[in-house]
Write a protein that holds these residues in place. Sequence first.
Motif, PDB file in Angstrom:
ATOM      1  N   ALA A  51       0.834  -1.206   0.000  1.00 38.28           N
ATOM      2  CA  ALA A  51       0.000   0.000   0.000  1.00 38.28           C
ATOM      3  C   ALA A  51       0.869   1.257   0.000  1.00 38.28           C
ATOM      4  N   LEU A  52       1.944   1.230   0.770  1.00 39.94           N
ATOM      5  CA  LEU A  52       2.852   2.382   0.804  1.00 39.94           C
ATOM      6  C   LEU A  52       3.509   2.606  -0.558  1.00 39.94           C
ATOM      7  N   TRP A  53       3.907   1.526  -1.215  1.00 41.74           N
ATOM      8  CA  TRP A  53       4.509   1.660  -2.541  1.00 41.74           C
ATOM      9  C   TRP A  53       3.500   2.196  -3.557  1.00 41.74           C
ATOM     10  N   ILE A  54       2.271   1.747  -3.480  1.00 38.28           N
ATOM     11  CA  ILE A  54       1.229   2.220  -4.412  1.00 38.28           C
ATOM     12  C   ILE A  54       0.980   3.713  -4.215  1.00 38.28           C
ATOM     13  N   VAL A  55       0.792   4.124  -2.977  1.00 38.63           N
ATOM     14  CA  VAL A  55       0.531   5.541  -2.697  1.00 38.63           C
ATOM     15  C   VAL A  55       1.749   6.387  -3.078  1.00 38.63           C
ATOM     16  N   THR A  56       2.932   5.903  -2.762  1.00 39.14           N
ATOM     17  CA  THR A  56       4.149   6.629  -3.117  1.00 39.14           C
ATOM     18  C   THR A  56       4.280   6.763  -4.629  1.00 39.14           C
ATOM     19  N   GLY A  57       3.987   5.693  -5.346  1.00 38.27           N
ATOM     20  CA  GLY A  57       4.053   5.745  -6.804  1.00 38.27           C
ATOM     21  C   GLY A  57       3.051   6.712  -7.397  1.00 38.27           C
ATOM     22  N   LEU A  58       1.822   6.692  -6.878  1.00 36.55           N
ATOM     23  CA  LEU A  58       0.808   7.641  -7.358  1.00 36.55           C
ATOM     24  C   LEU A  58       1.215   9.081  -7.078  1.00 36.55           C
ATOM     25  N   LEU A  59       1.755   9.312  -5.902  1.00 32.63           N
ATOM     26  CA  LEU A  59       2.213  10.653  -5.543  1.00 32.63           C
ATOM     27  C   LEU A  59       3.363  11.095  -6.443  1.00 32.63           C
ATOM     28  N   ALA A  60       4.258  10.177  -6.764  1.00 30.15           N
ATOM     29  CA  ALA A  60       5.371  10.495  -7.654  1.00 30.15           C
ATOM     30  C   ALA A  60       4.873  10.854  -9.055  1.00 30.15           C
ATOM     31  N   VAL A  61       3.865  10.146  -9.539  1.00 32.24           N
ATOM     32  CA  VAL A  61       3.292  10.463 -10.852  1.00 32.24           C
ATOM     33  C   VAL A  61       2.662  11.855 -10.837  1.00 32.24           C
ATOM     34  N   VAL A  62       1.923  12.159  -9.783  1.00 32.19           N
ATOM     35  CA  VAL A  62       1.304  13.491  -9.649  1.00 32.19           C
ATOM     36  C   VAL A  62       2.387  14.569  -9.658  1.00 32.19           C
ATOM     37  N   ALA A  63       3.440  14.363  -8.882  1.00 27.20           N
ATOM     38  CA  ALA A  63       4.523  15.344  -8.798  1.00 27.20           C
ATOM     39  C   ALA A  63       5.223  15.507 -10.144  1.00 27.20           C
ATOM     40  N   LEU A  64       5.467  14.408 -10.832  1.00 29.97           N
ATOM     41  CA  LEU A  64       6.156  14.462 -12.121  1.00 29.97           C
ATOM     42  C   LEU A  64       5.318  15.189 -13.167  1.00 29.97           C
ATOM     43  N   VAL A  65       4.059  14.858 -13.261  1.00 28.62           N
ATOM     44  CA  VAL A  65       3.176  15.492 -14.242  1.00 28.62           C
ATOM     45  C   VAL A  65       3.011  16.976 -13.925  1.00 28.62           C
ATOM     46  N   SER A  66       2.725  17.277 -12.668  1.00 27.78           N
ATOM     47  CA  SER A  66       2.531  18.668 -12.261  1.00 27.78           C
ATOM     48  C   SER A  66       3.801  19.491 -12.479  1.00 27.78           C
ATOM     49  N   GLY A  67       4.932  18.924 -12.134  1.00 36.95           N
ATOM     50  CA  GLY A  67       6.203  19.625 -12.322  1.00 36.95           C
ATOM     51  C   GLY A  67       6.498  19.897 -13.780  1.00 36.95           C
TER      52      GLY A  67
END
Length: 127
Positions: A4-20
């Motif tokens: 679950a931590l890896w899934i949430v971390t991965g989703l957050l990383a995608v959000v950060a990458l796209v937004s950035g």
Amino acid sequence: MNIALWIVTGLLAVVALVSGNIKMFTPKPKLAQAPGGQWTATAGAGVIKTLGALEVLAAIGLILPAVLDIAPVMVAVTAVCWSILMIGAMITHIRDGEYKVITANVIYLAMAAFVVWGRFVLEPFVA
């Protein structure tokens, strides 16, 4: 819990990458017209691009330290930094009256808080 931590971390990383990437490569006038982009009308182009670069670095910091097993505690530290960034984003959107966007910021803040709690307390990476 680790999955679950890896899934949430991965989703957050995608959000950060796209937004950035959006902040770094989209022209300022186009950003100002987008929903939630009203703040960019008064911000300097350098500030916008710097925030974008920080978000891309956050995406990297959420994943690579754990994957490469080089200072994996940086995953949780990056999530703390992302939480601070989301609080600032919420303050900015409230100031500009962009209340619909705040929901996304709250979700991203909750995700980051989960990663912080999970990686510092529940399932820390073992050295």
